[in-house]
Write an enzyme that holds these catalytic residues in place. Structure first.
Site, mmCIF file in Angstrom:
data_model
loop_
_atom_site.group_PDB
_atom_site.id
_atom_site.type_symbol
_atom_site.label_atom_id
_atom_site.label_comp_id
_atom_site.label_asym_id
_atom_site.label_seq_id
_atom_site.Cartn_x
_atom_site.Cartn_y
_atom_site.Cartn_z
ATOM 1 N N HIS A 191 0.864 -1.178 0.000
ATOM 2 C CA HIS A 191 0.000 0.000 0.000
ATOM 3 C C HIS A 191 0.899 1.226 0.000
ATOM 4 O O HIS A 191 2.102 1.127 0.255
ATOM 5 C CB HIS A 191 -0.956 0.024 1.198
ATOM 6 C CG HIS A 191 -0.277 0.053 2.540
ATOM 7 N ND1 HIS A 191 0.470 1.128 2.989
ATOM 8 C CD2 HIS A 191 -0.222 -0.859 3.532
ATOM 9 C CE1 HIS A 191 0.936 0.878 4.202
ATOM 10 N NE2 HIS A 191 0.546 -0.338 4.557
ATOM 11 N N ASP A 316 -1.132 -19.668 12.188
ATOM 12 C CA ASP A 316 0.080 -20.184 12.813
ATOM 13 C C ASP A 316 0.102 -19.847 14.304
ATOM 14 O O ASP A 316 0.081 -18.672 14.684
ATOM 15 C CB ASP A 316 1.310 -19.588 12.133
ATOM 16 C CG ASP A 316 2.580 -20.353 12.443
ATOM 17 O OD1 ASP A 316 2.953 -20.412 13.637
ATOM 18 O OD2 ASP A 316 3.188 -20.885 11.512
ATOM 19 N N SER A 331 2.995 -4.924 6.888
ATOM 20 C CA SER A 331 2.523 -4.648 5.529
ATOM 21 C C SER A 331 3.643 -4.908 4.537
ATOM 22 O O SER A 331 4.748 -4.394 4.687
ATOM 23 C CB SER A 331 2.076 -3.191 5.409
ATOM 24 O OG SER A 331 0.919 -2.944 6.152
#
Length: 373
Positions: A191, A316, A331
């Protein structure tokens, strides 16, 4: 709200939170339904290799997935207006910036025909011009505007001011997604880097990535997103940025040792991405990259206006124990499935940090190539 001093560039080391860069990756939303229009909210877009040409269906794109946390610094093209304020003068309160029509989100590019990119340049011109009228050229979206303004002299320190809070740089920690050894191009974040006050994409003049280590993690919980804390050296650049886009940041890697010993993998096309088990590569401690299991729970229809392309859920136990799921600073973490790079983590759901959104890797690659043309 404060002005970020460009003089901070020379600091030997910075200890920063991931908030500046990862704020664009936060969504206070419940999972959006799979609809023709795609999920609600913000996100990213698209890339490929070599100029802007699209590869043929027979050509396999390959890149090296990374997952390494890096320091990121970005300097704006022009100065961004992040707020307006009053100035106390001997004649009373004055608001020159507001009165001339400047708005939050405007990007000041010129004052009296002189190009400005830093706070220091703006301050120097204001003191030189004093109380004489000056012209300001700015960008508002894609519209170029010109206005006339007269600075006011602050009674507290005698300096001339416009009554506008401005920003010229940002810094923080994010995750590298891929590196293409043939072109030297890398992609990160998935992003764009947006201003924390205006939520607008920062216009890029220059920027770089630096070596970083994750020092600790603030664990995420419902309603309170977590974040990676880290330290990086501003004097040790490892790559230069050439684009800040809604699909991520892109640049050229100057230190190839980051990818030493790592093997390229094929980049999945949209129709090769499947619901079900996948893994992500992420760096949540020191400089070690680990692989963690996730599940791709939804794949959204193609929507060029909203490039969040999939929803993932962390499964996980190790990652859930360490971070609570997806945290700010993750991110850009590569998403792998069936031996291919399928995408990158981009957003976390504030009300459920075990879930978030991702962008398709082929979309990042297309945007990266488009930004070079």
């Amino acid at each position: 709200m404060k002005e970020e001093e460009r003089g901070q560039r020379g600091t030997a080391a910075l200890r920063l939170l991931a908030v500046c860069l990862a704020a664009a990756g936060l969504l206070s939303l419940a999972p959006a339904p799979a609809a023709a229009a795609g999920p609600e909210g913000t996100a990213l877009e698209a890339w490929s290799f070599g100029g802007g040409a699209q590869p043929s269906a027979e050509t396999e794109q390959t890149v090296i997935p990374l997952g390494r946390a890096v320091g990121i610094k970005l300097f704006s093209d022009g100065v961004l207006v992040v707020g307006l304020s009053e100035i106390s003068t001997q004649q009373g309160s004055q608001t020159p910036a507001k009165d001339c029509g400047l708005q939050e989100g405007d990007i000041i590019t010129h004052i009296n025909s002189e190009e400005v990119d830093t706070i220091e340049e703006v301050q120097e011109i204001l003191q030189e011009v004093g109380d004489r009228q000056m012209s300001i050229r700015c960008l508002r979206g894609e519209q170029q505007l010109q206005m006339t303004v007269q600075a006011a002299q602050c009674s507290a320190d005698g300096t001339y001011k416009l009554g506008a809070w401005i920003r010229d740089s940002m810094a923080g920690i994010g995750t590298m997604t891929f590196y293409d050894p043939e072109s030297g191009v890398f992609g990160a974040l998935g992003h764009g880097i947006s201003d924390i006050d205006t939520a607008l994409l920062m216009p890029l003049s220059s920027g770089s990535i630096m070596y970083a280590e994750v020092t600790d993690v603030k664990k995420g919980e419902s309603g309170n997103p977590g974040e990676l804390h880290g330290a990086f050296q501003v004097s040790q650049d490892m790559g230069d940025l050439y684009a800040n886009t809604q699909s991520g940041i892109f640049g050229h890697l100057t230190d190839e040792s980051l990818a030493a010993g790592l093997e390229p993998v094929e980049v999945a096309t949209r129709d090769q991405v499947q619901l079900g088990e996948a893994t992500i590569l992420s760096n949540i401690a020191g400089d070690a990259v680990e692989e963690y299991t996730v599940e791709i729970t939804r794949i959204y229809p193609q929507n060029d206006d909203d490039p969040r392309n999939m929803m993932i859920k962390v499964t996980d136990p190790r990652l859930l124990e360490a971070t609570g799921g997806i945290v700010q600073g993750m991110s850009g973490s590569p998403i792998l499935q069936n031996g291919r790079l399928v995408g990158a983590v981009t957003h976390v759901l504030v009300n459920d940090p075990t879930q978030g959104y991702g962008i398709l890797a082929e979309n990042m690659l297309n945007t990266s190539a488009d930004a070079l043309t």
